[in-house]
Design a protein around this motif. Sequence first.
Motif, short mmCIF file in Angstrom:
data_model
loop_
_atom_site.label_atom_id
_atom_site.label_comp_id
_atom_site.label_asym_id
_atom_site.label_seq_id
_atom_site.Cartn_x
_atom_site.Cartn_y
_atom_site.Cartn_z
N GLU A 134 0.84 -1.19 0.00
CA GLU A 134 0.00 0.00 0.00
C GLU A 134 0.87 1.25 0.00
OE1 GLU A 134 -3.08 0.27 -0.55
OE2 GLU A 134 -3.81 -1.77 -0.20
N ASN A 141 -4.60 7.41 2.67
CA ASN A 141 -4.80 5.95 2.59
C ASN A 141 -4.94 5.28 3.96
OD1 ASN A 141 -4.92 5.47 -0.12
ND2 ASN A 141 -2.77 4.99 -0.36
N LYS A 144 -6.52 1.77 4.36
CA LYS A 144 -5.85 0.68 3.65
C LYS A 144 -4.56 0.24 4.33
CE LYS A 144 -7.59 2.10 -0.90
NZ LYS A 144 -7.21 2.57 -2.25
#
Length: 353
Positions: A134, A141, A144
């Motif tokens: 990731e 993000n 995630k």
Amino acid sequence: MNKSLLRKIKVGIVGGTGYTGVELLRILVRHPLVEISVITSRKESGIAVDQLYPNLRKHINLKFSSPEDGDLTKCDVVFFATPHGVAMSQAYNLINHGVKVIDLAADFRLKNVDVFEEWYKIPHACPEILAMSEYGLVEINRSKLLNVNVVGNPGCYPTTVLLGLAPLLQSEQIFIDLNRIIADCKSGISGAGKKLESSSLFAESADNFRAYGVSGHRHHPEIVSQLEIMSGKKINLIFVPHLVPMIRGMFSTIYTKILPKYRDIDFQKIFEDRYKDEYFVDVMPSGNFPDTRSVRGSNTIRISVNRINDEDLVILVAQDNLVKGAAGQAVQNMNLIFGFSEVIGLEHVAILP
């Protein structure tokens, strides 16, 4: 914080002798939930870390280990502050031993293997791991990154441009013309790393200001890739980096065109609302401008939103390229992955003057 975690996590650093490596050390030696157990360097193997970096005296008692002697598989997480290609060569083994990997180079930033190989001129050693990695820009993000094994820590320039543009793209509306975005970016010399190059010599860089990578820079595809993920649309970005005669600091000026139907929007409020809960993102009051000194040594990134006229919106972004642009951001990722408060170990106030 994860209440079930009863011990400090064991940290390894590969490439602890560069600027980002020593910045990682500076941050991690004061982190209350970290034990630094291995620092590898082939050239400095056997030398005490505080002998090479006296600023760390009384904070660390380790010696540099050779890559062969330093057992990274006993760590909980390993940071790679190394040239491109090193992390991906060791990722399989570490992941198989349950070790988290945070790479400060580009091995896991670009999901498209062909694009990576085109820009970095090396084959990707572990496309399967790349696919499950990731991108480690927490403010974009976060969800995630909670249970990820491999993080591609963002580049320094991309951090400024992406956080500078995210509020204009990460919403139900896209407020700007995606065919006309200009990022005019400046970095201190430490952004080039510690390698010996004539362009980094004092006599070449002092009293000087120059652009580089105008026809193509490796951070360009990284920025475009993430902007397109955010917007779901194609992006046309002009990105020009510059070297300025200072040691650390980064300043990006981003020029955008407001779409006609959004010219009555209060963009100051858009940015303040987007980042109101982000500890490390400071949206400055209207009419105030960031500077590099105000973030020096800290993990803070400062943003100013400037309406020039009905059409033009200019975003100013300042950060320390070695902290939020590299080592601090990597530690922020580590904190998130292990269930710590994101700010722990990173609450440094900027250094003035």
